[in-house]
Design a protein around this motif. Structure first.
Motif, short mmCIF file in Angstrom:
data_model
loop_
_atom_site.label_atom_id
_atom_site.label_comp_id
_atom_site.label_asym_id
_atom_site.label_seq_id
_atom_site.Cartn_x
_atom_site.Cartn_y
_atom_site.Cartn_z
N TYR A 224 0.81 -1.21 0.00
CA TYR A 224 0.00 0.00 0.00
C TYR A 224 0.85 1.27 0.00
CZ TYR A 224 -4.68 -1.97 0.59
OH TYR A 224 -5.88 -2.60 0.40
N ILE A 225 1.96 1.26 0.71
CA ILE A 225 2.81 2.45 0.70
C ILE A 225 3.31 2.73 -0.71
CG2 ILE A 225 5.01 3.41 1.47
CD1 ILE A 225 2.94 3.54 3.62
N VAL A 226 3.81 1.68 -1.37
CA VAL A 226 4.34 1.83 -2.73
C VAL A 226 3.22 2.19 -3.72
CG1 VAL A 226 5.50 0.67 -4.63
CG2 VAL A 226 6.27 0.30 -2.29
N LEU A 227 2.11 1.44 -3.66
CA LEU A 227 1.00 1.70 -4.58
C LEU A 227 0.36 3.05 -4.32
CD1 LEU A 227 -0.70 -1.81 -4.56
CD2 LEU A 227 0.60 -0.79 -6.42
N GLY A 228 0.24 3.40 -3.03
CA GLY A 228 -0.31 4.71 -2.70
C GLY A 228 0.56 5.83 -3.24
N MET A 229 1.87 5.65 -3.15
CA MET A 229 2.79 6.65 -3.71
C MET A 229 2.60 6.76 -5.21
SD MET A 229 6.27 5.95 -1.50
CE MET A 229 7.19 7.19 -2.44
N GLY A 230 2.42 5.61 -5.86
CA GLY A 230 2.17 5.64 -7.30
C GLY A 230 0.91 6.40 -7.63
N PHE A 231 -0.14 6.19 -6.84
CA PHE A 231 -1.39 6.91 -7.05
C PHE A 231 -1.19 8.41 -6.83
CE2 PHE A 231 -4.99 8.89 -4.77
CZ PHE A 231 -5.89 8.95 -5.82
N GLY A 232 -0.50 8.78 -5.75
CA GLY A 232 -0.27 10.19 -5.47
C GLY A 232 0.53 10.87 -6.55
N ILE A 233 1.56 10.19 -7.05
CA ILE A 233 2.39 10.74 -8.14
C ILE A 233 1.56 10.91 -9.41
CG2 ILE A 233 4.32 10.24 -9.69
CD1 ILE A 233 5.66 8.85 -7.28
N LEU A 234 0.76 9.88 -9.73
CA LEU A 234 -0.06 9.95 -10.93
C LEU A 234 -1.11 11.05 -10.81
CD1 LEU A 234 -0.40 8.40 -13.62
CD2 LEU A 234 -2.13 7.00 -12.50
N LEU A 235 -1.69 11.19 -9.64
CA LEU A 235 -2.69 12.23 -9.41
C LEU A 235 -2.07 13.61 -9.55
CD1 LEU A 235 -5.69 12.61 -8.54
CD2 LEU A 235 -4.86 12.78 -6.19
N LYS A 236 -0.89 13.78 -8.97
CA LYS A 236 -0.20 15.07 -9.08
C LYS A 236 0.19 15.37 -10.52
CE LYS A 236 1.77 18.83 -7.74
NZ LYS A 236 0.93 19.97 -7.30
N GLY A 237 0.56 14.33 -11.25
CA GLY A 237 0.92 14.51 -12.66
C GLY A 237 -0.24 14.98 -13.51
N ASN A 238 -1.46 14.74 -13.03
CA ASN A 238 -2.65 15.20 -13.74
C ASN A 238 -3.19 16.52 -13.20
OD1 ASN A 238 -4.02 13.03 -15.78
ND2 ASN A 238 -2.78 11.99 -14.23
N GLY A 239 -2.41 17.14 -12.32
CA GLY A 239 -2.76 18.48 -11.85
C GLY A 239 -3.55 18.55 -10.56
N LEU B 281 3.32 14.53 -2.52
CA LEU B 281 4.37 15.48 -2.13
C LEU B 281 5.64 15.25 -2.93
CD1 LEU B 281 3.89 15.41 1.75
CD2 LEU B 281 3.22 17.23 0.17
N ILE B 282 5.99 13.99 -3.14
CA ILE B 282 7.18 13.69 -3.94
C ILE B 282 6.98 14.15 -5.38
CG2 ILE B 282 8.56 11.81 -4.92
CD1 ILE B 282 8.05 10.26 -2.33
N GLY B 283 5.77 13.92 -5.91
CA GLY B 283 5.48 14.35 -7.28
C GLY B 283 5.52 15.85 -7.45
N SER B 284 5.41 16.58 -6.34
CA SER B 284 5.43 18.04 -6.41
C SER B 284 6.85 18.59 -6.58
CB SER B 284 4.82 18.64 -5.13
OG SER B 284 3.48 18.23 -4.98
N VAL B 285 7.83 17.80 -6.14
CA VAL B 285 9.21 18.30 -6.16
C VAL B 285 10.12 17.56 -7.14
CG1 VAL B 285 9.08 19.16 -3.80
CG2 VAL B 285 9.84 16.82 -4.21
N LEU B 286 9.70 16.37 -7.56
CA LEU B 286 10.52 15.59 -8.47
C LEU B 286 9.73 15.22 -9.71
CD1 LEU B 286 12.27 13.13 -5.96
CD2 LEU B 286 13.24 15.21 -6.97
N PRO B 287 10.32 15.33 -10.89
CA PRO B 287 9.63 14.94 -12.13
C PRO B 287 9.58 13.42 -12.26
CG PRO B 287 11.87 15.64 -12.62
CD PRO B 287 11.67 15.90 -11.16
N PHE B 288 8.43 12.89 -12.68
CA PHE B 288 8.27 11.45 -12.84
C PHE B 288 7.60 11.14 -14.16
CE2 PHE B 288 8.89 11.24 -8.26
CZ PHE B 288 9.52 10.00 -8.09
N ASP B 289 8.07 10.05 -14.80
CA ASP B 289 7.36 9.49 -15.93
C ASP B 289 6.34 8.51 -15.37
OD1 ASP B 289 6.41 8.37 -18.22
OD2 ASP B 289 8.32 7.55 -18.92
N THR B 290 5.06 8.83 -15.47
CA THR B 290 4.02 8.02 -14.83
C THR B 290 3.54 6.84 -15.68
OG1 THR B 290 2.32 9.51 -15.69
CG2 THR B 290 3.20 9.99 -13.49
N THR B 291 4.19 6.59 -16.80
CA THR B 291 3.79 5.49 -17.67
C THR B 291 3.90 4.15 -16.92
OG1 THR B 291 4.60 6.68 -19.62
CG2 THR B 291 4.22 4.31 -19.84
#
Length: 233
Positions: free
Chosen positions: A20-35, A149-159
């Motif tokens: 859940y920590i890893v998957l939740g982070m993936g969700f948060g990053i993907l959500l942030k990537g969509n604004g 929060l991580i997605g706010s400061v670091l660029p990620f390829d969410t593919t």
């Protein structure tokens, strides 16, 4: 006793925490990537708390889908939880108002733990189920917020990030397979799902598959219970 119950619940939910920590982070990053920022991540994980549907929900919200479309999609994606709830009626009996949260927090992984793990001796089952459910949701919320929060400061390829939930489902399936000698329910689930996928297609197979699995398992329930008793002896 409370400390022992808490320690036991933490130990039992460690595999879920890792996922859940890893998957939740993936969700948060993907959500942030969509604004959508950290408040969205927290609100969706706290109030919606639907795992795979949260990943689907990102595209629906970003695409401007109507509330009706979102509601129908949610019903289709999470239809299996209707059957989860039916099977938990007896187990959650007597939970009182706690039952409302237990219903809300009944994810695939929590369902797996509640159904397969033995409640510690001298422990109120309802309190134990509540603690397991709370811990699992806490892991998901923390992961989602951290990812945003991580997605706010670091660029990620969410593919490919959305595939992480499928990977967790496979992990839970394998863990259950290895943890029991009775494999007929798992084989029935796989066979019914594949057959319905071929007959109804990828967009409509979920509900027919769940209905078929439920009917078959209810039909052979006594045989399965005898098999479990024999294995224990």
């Amino acid at each position: 006793m409370r400390a022992k119950r808490f320690r036991t619940a933490v130990v039992k939910t460690l595999p879920v925490m890792a996922g859940y920590i890893v998957l939740g982070m993936g969700f948060g990053i993907l959500l942030k990537g969509n604004g959508y920022g950290v408040l969205w991540a927290f609100a969706m994980s706290f109030f919606l708390y639907a795992g795979s549907m949260q990943f689907v929900g990102i595209s629906l919200i970003a695409g401007g889908a109507s509330l009706i479309s979102i509601a129908l999609t949610t019903l289709m994606v999470n239809a299996r939880h209707l059957f989860y709830g039916i099977s938990m009626i007896e187990r959650y009996k007597g939970a009182g108002l706690k039952k409302l949260y237990l219903m809300h927090a009944l994810t695939d992984e929590t369902y797996s733990l509640v159904c397969t793990e033995q409640v510690p001796e001298e422990t109120d089952p309802q309190q134990y189920y509540l603690l397991v459910s709370l811990l699992n949701q806490a892991y998901w919320v923390v992961g989602s917020v951290a990812g945003s929060l991580i997605g706010s400061v670091l660029p990620f390829d969410t593919t490919g990030i959305d595939f992480a939930m499928t990977a967790l489902f496979v992990t839970v399936f394998v863990e259950q397979w290895l943890g029991t000698k009775e494999h007929r329910p798992a084989l029935i689930g796989v066979a019914a799902s594949v057959l319905c996928l071929l007959v109804f297609g990828s967009e409509r197979f979920l509900i027919p598959a769940m209905i078929a699995i439920t009917v078959i398992l209810m039909t052979i329930r006594k045989q399965l219970e005898k098999g479990e008793t024999s294995n224990e002896q």
